[in-house]
Design a protein around this motif. Structure first.
Motif, short mmCIF file in Angstrom:
data_model
loop_
_atom_site.label_atom_id
_atom_site.label_comp_id
_atom_site.label_asym_id
_atom_site.label_seq_id
_atom_site.Cartn_x
_atom_site.Cartn_y
_atom_site.Cartn_z
N VAL A 95 0.84 -1.20 0.00
CA VAL A 95 0.00 0.00 0.00
C VAL A 95 0.87 1.25 0.00
O VAL A 95 0.61 2.22 -0.72
N SER A 96 1.94 1.23 0.81
CA SER A 96 2.84 2.37 0.88
C SER A 96 3.50 2.63 -0.48
O SER A 96 3.63 3.78 -0.91
N LYS A 97 3.91 1.57 -1.15
CA LYS A 97 4.55 1.70 -2.45
C LYS A 97 3.58 2.27 -3.49
O LYS A 97 3.95 3.14 -4.28
N LEU A 98 2.35 1.77 -3.47
CA LEU A 98 1.35 2.26 -4.42
C LEU A 98 1.00 3.72 -4.15
O LEU A 98 0.90 4.53 -5.07
N GLN A 99 0.83 4.05 -2.87
CA GLN A 99 0.52 5.44 -2.53
C GLN A 99 1.68 6.37 -2.89
O GLN A 99 1.47 7.51 -3.27
N GLY A 100 2.91 5.84 -2.78
CA GLY A 100 4.07 6.61 -3.18
C GLY A 100 4.12 6.88 -4.67
O GLY A 100 4.81 7.79 -5.13
N SER A 101 3.36 6.08 -5.44
CA SER A 101 3.25 6.28 -6.89
C SER A 101 1.97 7.03 -7.25
O SER A 101 1.55 7.04 -8.41
N ASP A 102 1.34 7.64 -6.23
CA ASP A 102 0.12 8.44 -6.40
C ASP A 102 -1.07 7.64 -6.92
O ASP A 102 -1.95 8.17 -7.60
N VAL A 103 -1.13 6.35 -6.57
CA VAL A 103 -2.26 5.51 -6.97
C VAL A 103 -3.43 5.74 -6.02
O VAL A 103 -3.25 5.73 -4.80
N ASN A 104 -4.61 5.95 -6.57
CA ASN A 104 -5.81 6.18 -5.76
C ASN A 104 -6.71 4.95 -5.68
O ASN A 104 -7.30 4.67 -4.63
N GLN A 105 -6.83 4.23 -6.79
CA GLN A 105 -7.63 3.01 -6.83
C GLN A 105 -6.82 1.88 -7.48
O GLN A 105 -5.98 2.12 -8.35
#
Length: 210
Positions: A95-105
């Motif tokens: 989740v942290s990695k995805l959020q670090g890539s600005d992923v919302n969904q």
């Protein structure tokens, strides 16, 4: 009569094989799910057996393409991170990695099942009028019992489930189930899957009309 039966049986199989399809069988949208915003990032992540990596790429690529046609900022997990980026990571790390890539969904596409069916096609065509007299009845059943020319066909069926999650809350926003029958190629299946699912997302009012 036998030749006619063989021809008719062959035409029936050709018609059946021509009806290859990918269809949405059911879908669900969370009652409080908001319409997706085009400035937010959607990551498409297909989960298929490792030996079908090409299929994973196709499912992600064409789903991303259909969402982009609607103006959404969709990306492929395979292209962004590679085939096994998340394999040994825990939930918080992913989740942290995805959020670090600005992923919302995150939209997952899972192959629930893949099956191959074997069917025997006899070399006859049943004649219902055989009941109206001795000889039509006898000859109909005789040709059914002894007609040569039977053959075996195979059909392949896939069952898919797509889920759309909000990354921040972790909530499931949307779920869609679909089936693919005898696709001519996996690429064609991926194209049809993407078209049907994105169309359904529009019907569920998750996507804007413009």
């Amino acid at each position: 009569m036998k030749k006619l039966g063989l021809i008719m049986a062959g035409l029936a199989i050709m018609a059946t094989s021509a009806c290859t399809s990918t269809k949405v069988t059911s879908s669900w949208r969370r009652n409080d799910a908001q319409q997706l915003q085009k400035d937010q990032k959607i990551m498409v992540m297909a989960l298929v057996p490792a030996k079908d990596r090409a299929l994973r790429s196709q499912m992600e690529t064409y789903t991303v393409s259909e969402l982009r046609k609607k103006g959404y900022n969709a990306v492929s997990a395979l292209k962004e991170y590679g085939p096994q980026q998340f394999g040994k990571m825990g939930e918080k790390q992913v989740v942290s990695k995805l959020q670090g890539s600005d992923v919302n969904q995150v939209m997952t596409i899972v192959m629930l099942d893949k099956g191959r069916e074997k069917n025997y096609v006899p070399g006859y065509m049943y004649q219902p009028y055989g009941y109206y007299g001795f000889w039509p009845y006898y000859s109909s059943w005789y040709s059914r019992m002894y007609a040569p020319g039977g053959y075996i066909t195979y059909s392949t069926k896939y069952q898919w489930e797509g889920n759309l999650y909000d990354l921040q809350s972790g909530k499931l926003l949307y779920s869609v189930q679909s089936r693919s029958f005898d696709p001519p190629t996996t690429e064609r299946m991926a194209v049809l899957y993407a078209q049907e699912v994105v169309k359904d997302m529009g019907k569920r009012q998750l996507l804007t009309n413009n």
